[in-house]
Enzyme design. Structure first.
Site, short mmCIF file in Angstrom:
data_model
loop_
_atom_site.label_atom_id
_atom_site.label_comp_id
_atom_site.label_asym_id
_atom_site.label_seq_id
_atom_site.Cartn_x
_atom_site.Cartn_y
_atom_site.Cartn_z
N ARG A 175 0.82 -1.22 0.00
CA ARG A 175 0.00 0.00 0.00
C ARG A 175 0.85 1.27 0.00
O ARG A 175 0.48 2.29 0.59
CB ARG A 175 -0.97 0.00 1.18
CG ARG A 175 -1.94 -1.19 1.19
CD ARG A 175 -2.82 -1.21 -0.05
NE ARG A 175 -3.67 -2.39 -0.05
CZ ARG A 175 -3.35 -3.54 -0.65
NH1 ARG A 175 -2.23 -3.65 -1.34
NH2 ARG A 175 -4.16 -4.57 -0.60
N SER A 225 -11.83 -1.90 2.08
CA SER A 225 -11.19 -2.20 3.37
C SER A 225 -10.89 -0.88 4.09
O SER A 225 -10.17 -0.04 3.55
CB SER A 225 -9.90 -2.99 3.16
OG SER A 225 -10.17 -4.24 2.58
N GLU A 295 -6.97 2.83 6.05
CA GLU A 295 -6.58 2.84 4.65
C GLU A 295 -7.33 3.97 3.92
O GLU A 295 -6.89 4.46 2.89
CB GLU A 295 -6.90 1.48 4.01
CG GLU A 295 -6.25 1.26 2.68
CD GLU A 295 -6.26 -0.19 2.25
OE1 GLU A 295 -6.84 -0.49 1.21
OE2 GLU A 295 -5.69 -1.04 2.96
#
Length: 303
Positions: A175, A225, A295
């Site tokens: 990420r 998510s 996130e």
């Protein structure tokens, strides 16, 4: 702001600049107040010019894609939103390579690959984001990541320079990427695939679709998510074990189907979502000592 509006119309075209645009229309949470100005440039040069105008007039700006990991505050955004989306979404195929502009949806690229019997992008077929955001985050799912297929990326640097960079120099990790660290804006990317069997590719895409529909709350607005995966753990399991399945704040809820998702079950405000995220972080940390890192990106001023 009227002066900036006119300047942006000059570089991006009046039809591509909107005033007081509701950001709820441009995020998958379906939440967010109005942006002062909303620009959808048609070229990399127009993106660069729009940013230059913002910098020279000291106007806050943010670049977004599909808004699939974004929570915009209820008061909206005081400044300019530059969306790299429908006006920068061209895709071309050359042999086993696909070149796409940053606004191309991952699902459309996956369908393009399938049509040419190219395998390697099945993992991304259900990710509801654009190529640009996926490159910045090194998006991944079901064992695949963007770094597996990228060969080169064209970026706009903070200095306004357009550069083409080999994928191996992008420092693509979990990420994260050099683009994220340096604040670069993705303009386009080239991906390399392998020839495969169209039916096998279609089958794998269908298989992953069934998994997503079965396990994820795709019937409600969300940002996917909500938390990054903590090392050695799964965020969804930590939240479930903390007894937070179905936990709600206003219209925001920890999904009963998958605890790693926060959903808008109807009428949720950005503050509802933000407060729910804080409550989940607090309870999980109290129970396990693990601080969950969102996130989701937050845009604007939250209480």
């Amino acid at each position: 702001m009227q002066n900036i509006y006119e300047l942006l119309c000059g570089c991006a075209g009046r039809e591509n600049v909107r005033q007081q645009e509701p950001m709820a229309l441009h995020t998958t949470f379906r939440i967010g107040g109005p942006a002062d100005l909303f620009v959808t440039p048609e070229s990399g040069q127009a993106v660069s010019e729009s940013i230059r105008i913002c910098k020279e007039t000291q106007t806050p700006y943010t670049v977004i894609g599909n808004g699939s990991n974004l929570l915009v505050c209820d008061a909206g955004y005081r400044g300019v939103i530059i969306q790299i989306g429908r006006n920068l979404n061209q895709i071309s195929v050359n042999g086993e390579e696909i070149r796409a502009q940053a606004g191309a949806m991952l699902s459309v690229i996956a369908k393009t690959a399938l049509a040419k019997s190219l395998t390697g992008f099945e993992f991304a077929s259900g990710i509801p984001g654009t190529l640009g955001g996926a490159v910045v985050m090194n998006a991944g799912a079901y064992g695949g990541e963007m770094k597996d297929v990228l060969t080169e990326v064209t970026v706009l640097t903070q200095e306004g320079e357009i550069r083409t960079i080999p994928a191996e120099k992008l420092e693509l990790g979990y990420r994260t990427s050099l683009a994220a660290k340096n604040g670069w804006i993705i303009l386009e990317a080239v991906m390399k695939f392998q020839k495969g069997d169209a039916e096998a590719i279609r089958g794998r895409m269908e298989e992953l679709k069934v998994q997503r529909v079965t396990k994820q709350p795709l019937d409600l607005p969300s940002a996917g998510s909500t938390f990054k995966r903590p090392e050695g753990y799964f965020a969804g399991k930590l939240i479930m074990d903390a007894g937070l399945r179905g936990f709600s704040v206003g219209g925001a809820q920890v999904s009963e189907k998958h605890c790693g998702f926060v959903v808008n079950k109807g009428g949720a405000t950005a503050e509802d979502v933000r407060n729910l995220i804080r409550a989940v972080q607090k309870k999980v940390q109290e129970d396990t000592g693990v601080l969950l890192e969102p996130e989701v990106k937050f845009l604007g001023k939250f209480h």
